[in-house]
Design a protein around this motif. Sequence first.
Motif, mmCIF file in Angstrom:
data_model
loop_
_atom_site.group_PDB
_atom_site.id
_atom_site.type_symbol
_atom_site.label_atom_id
_atom_site.label_comp_id
_atom_site.label_asym_id
_atom_site.label_seq_id
_atom_site.Cartn_x
_atom_site.Cartn_y
_atom_site.Cartn_z
ATOM 1 N N GLU A 109 -18.785 41.071 -32.324
ATOM 2 C CA GLU A 109 -18.005 42.800 -32.528
ATOM 3 C C GLU A 109 -18.995 44.122 -32.437
ATOM 4 N N SER A 114 -15.481 45.914 -29.427
ATOM 5 C CA SER A 114 -15.562 45.120 -28.217
ATOM 6 C C SER A 114 -15.740 43.727 -28.915
ATOM 7 N N ILE A 125 -17.879 39.749 -27.735
ATOM 8 C CA ILE A 125 -18.380 39.515 -26.759
ATOM 9 C C ILE A 125 -18.174 38.170 -27.581
ATOM 10 N N GLU A 140 -28.497 38.557 -26.142
ATOM 11 C CA GLU A 140 -28.208 39.429 -25.178
ATOM 12 C C GLU A 140 -28.208 38.845 -23.918
ATOM 13 N N ARG A 163 -18.307 36.552 -23.005
ATOM 14 C CA ARG A 163 -17.619 36.962 -22.282
ATOM 15 C C ARG A 163 -16.648 37.981 -22.705
ATOM 16 N N ARG A 164 -16.510 39.276 -22.408
ATOM 17 C CA ARG A 164 -16.164 40.813 -23.338
ATOM 18 C C ARG A 164 -14.571 40.148 -23.230
#
Length: 94
Positions: A26, A31, A33, A61, A67-68
């Motif tokens: 987070e 946002s 992922i 990364e 997946r966002r």
Amino acid sequence: MEMKRINAGKLRAIGYEPRERTLRVEFEDGSIIDYSGVGNEVWRRLSTTGSAWSYYRDNIEEEFTGRRGVARTEKKPDNPLDELFKAASDDAEP
């Protein structure tokens, strides 16, 4: 998934689901992922390092598919009594 609060670079929380091998990160903007296929050792290193942001950038990364999404946050009233008095005033007759 239980999230561990951190303050490292743009990261604000991290969590891991070992059965699904899913890592969730987070960010400060709310946002998230979800990364799939992440091993337990990667989670262990991320969650124990003194520089989580660097570890994330270098080892997660670009290495895993993400997946966002958006973190669900519960909006709390500024004053907890506001909800109580609002409910009481809604019940009152004019």
